[in-house]
Scaffold this active site. Structure first.
Site, PDB file in Angstrom:
ATOM      1  N   LEU A 174      -3.076  -5.008   5.676  1.00  0.00           N
ATOM      2  CA  LEU A 174      -4.346  -5.651   5.333  1.00  0.00           C
ATOM      3  C   LEU A 174      -4.299  -7.158   5.557  1.00  0.00           C
ATOM      4  O   LEU A 174      -5.305  -7.767   5.906  1.00  0.00           O
ATOM      5  CB  LEU A 174      -4.705  -5.330   3.878  1.00  0.00           C
ATOM      6  CG  LEU A 174      -5.066  -3.863   3.636  1.00  0.00           C
ATOM      7  CD1 LEU A 174      -5.236  -3.580   2.156  1.00  0.00           C
ATOM      8  CD2 LEU A 174      -6.330  -3.475   4.395  1.00  0.00           C
ATOM      9  N   LYS A 175      -3.130  -7.762   5.380  1.00  0.00           N
ATOM     10  CA  LYS A 175      -3.013  -9.202   5.625  1.00  0.00           C
ATOM     11  C   LYS A 175      -3.247  -9.537   7.089  1.00  0.00           C
ATOM     12  O   LYS A 175      -4.006 -10.457   7.419  1.00  0.00           O
ATOM     13  CB  LYS A 175      -1.635  -9.688   5.182  1.00  0.00           C
ATOM     14  CG  LYS A 175      -1.284 -11.098   5.621  1.00  0.00           C
ATOM     15  CD  LYS A 175      -2.260 -12.144   5.110  1.00  0.00           C
ATOM     16  CE  LYS A 175      -1.784 -13.541   5.511  1.00  0.00           C
ATOM     17  NZ  LYS A 175      -2.736 -14.588   5.127  1.00  0.00           N
ATOM     18  N   VAL A 176      -2.609  -8.798   8.009  1.00  0.00           N
ATOM     19  CA  VAL A 176      -2.817  -9.124   9.420  1.00  0.00           C
ATOM     20  C   VAL A 176      -4.228  -8.746   9.856  1.00  0.00           C
ATOM     21  O   VAL A 176      -4.795  -9.384  10.761  1.00  0.00           O
ATOM     22  CB  VAL A 176      -1.744  -8.497  10.337  1.00  0.00           C
ATOM     23  CG1 VAL A 176      -0.372  -9.054   9.990  1.00  0.00           C
ATOM     24  CG2 VAL A 176      -1.742  -6.990  10.287  1.00  0.00           C
TER      25      VAL A 176
END
Length: 319
Positions: free
Chosen positions: A169-171
């Site tokens: 989810l961060k990338v």
């Protein structure tokens, strides 16, 4: 809990500062001795190695520039694994690869410890005030153990599921921010080329359906001319490359991301890998001869929200 923190760079230095400011017993380690000395002056203890931090602390947090750097810290000579055991927790706050954090996390768990991938999102200015958002991937029991730490480091904390989910989810969110940065640069350049006043154009974008977090923050330092968000083109390229890896493993054909990778590779070739990422607009300034600056905008982003205790965000549909 006694906390060790490894990586005192642009983001890590601000996150660890929140722990120190809020009274945590903190031990720090970084290859830059001057950064460590600054924290010691403020009340932290200096660590000798990742292994020593893991031995003497309950939780060790890493915030490093690449998956390769993290691998060295975890499994290299004098790495965290040498002192890993029951009750110990590794918190990985870097923007890293899902597959790599799972690989290293499995080794941590096999050694008796617990692993959490918990990258942050929201900019260095919010990391500095403890108001940044945090994703956390791990089992629920481990999440509840580390939640008091995470709600000090950040304002909004989301449990994303098992280990590795937070990194995906961060990338994903960094991909969206990068796409928005490129389109904000194009929109501002077209506004100037069409004869629009840039102060007015900024406000039109801000009060319309075209607004975004990136426009309202990075747009300001673009127009100031400083372009300073403490984030560089090489880091953008790393992040969207990690997003491409996720898409490739999932078998999803992408069109926008490969173009964005091409744009940032070109930016690095022209301006250098350590160029500030909003200066990707210089490609358009050079192509058009236009100066995309305007008076009245700040040179750096500042978080004007007061620091408050964080809280867990419950996903829509589960509240």
């Amino acid at each position: 809990m006694k906390i060790g923190f490894i990586g005192l760079g642009n983001v890590g230095g601000k996150l660890s500062g929140s722990l120190l400011r809020n009274g945590f017993d903190l031990m720090v380690h970084d290859l830059n001795a001057d950064l460590v000395a600054g924290f010691v002056e403020r009340g932290a203890n200096a660590g000798e190695s990742p292994a020593q931090l893991m031995r003497d602390c309950d939780v060790v947090i890493t915030c490093l520039p690449s998956p390769a750097a993290c691998a060295v810290v975890v499994e290299g000579d004098n790495g965290l694994l040498q002192s890993m055991g029951a009750g110990k927790i590794w918190l990985e706050m870097s923007t890293t690869d899902e597959a790599e954090v799972k690989r290293l996390g499995a080794k941590v768990i096999a050694a008796g410890g617990a692993a959490v991938d918990c990258p942050v999102s929201g900019g260095c200015h919010r990391a500095d005030t403890g108001n940044i958002s945090i994703f956390a991937g791990c089992d629920r029991a481990t999440f509840e153990r580390v939640l008091p730490i995470l709600t000090t480091l950040g304002r909004r904390v989301l449990h994303t599921g098992d280990l590795g989910t937070a990194s995906v989810l961060k990338v994903l969110t960094n991909y969206l921010a990068t796409a928005n940065l490129i389109t904000v640069c194009e929109a501002l350049t077209v506004a100037k080329g069409a004869g629009m006043d840039l102060n007015t154009a900024y406000e039109a974008m801000a009060i319309s359906s075209g607004t975004s977090f990136v426009h309202e923050t990075e747009g300001q330092v673009i127009l100031n001319g400083s372009r300073d968000i403490s984030f560089t083109m090489d880091l953008v390229l790393k992040d969207i490359g990690l997003f491409q890896d996720v898409a490739d493993r999932a078998g999803v054909p992408l069109e926008m991301n490969p173009l964005m990778i091409k744009i940032f590779k070109d930016g690095i070739a022209r301006f250098g890998e350590r160029e500030l990422s909003p200066n990707i607009i210089k490609r358009l300034e050079q192509a058009t001869g236009l100066d995309i600056t305007a008076p009245g905008f700040p040179a750096e982003m500042v978080d004007d929200e007061p620091e408050e205790q964080g809280y867990e965000v419950i996903p829509t549909g589960r509240r």
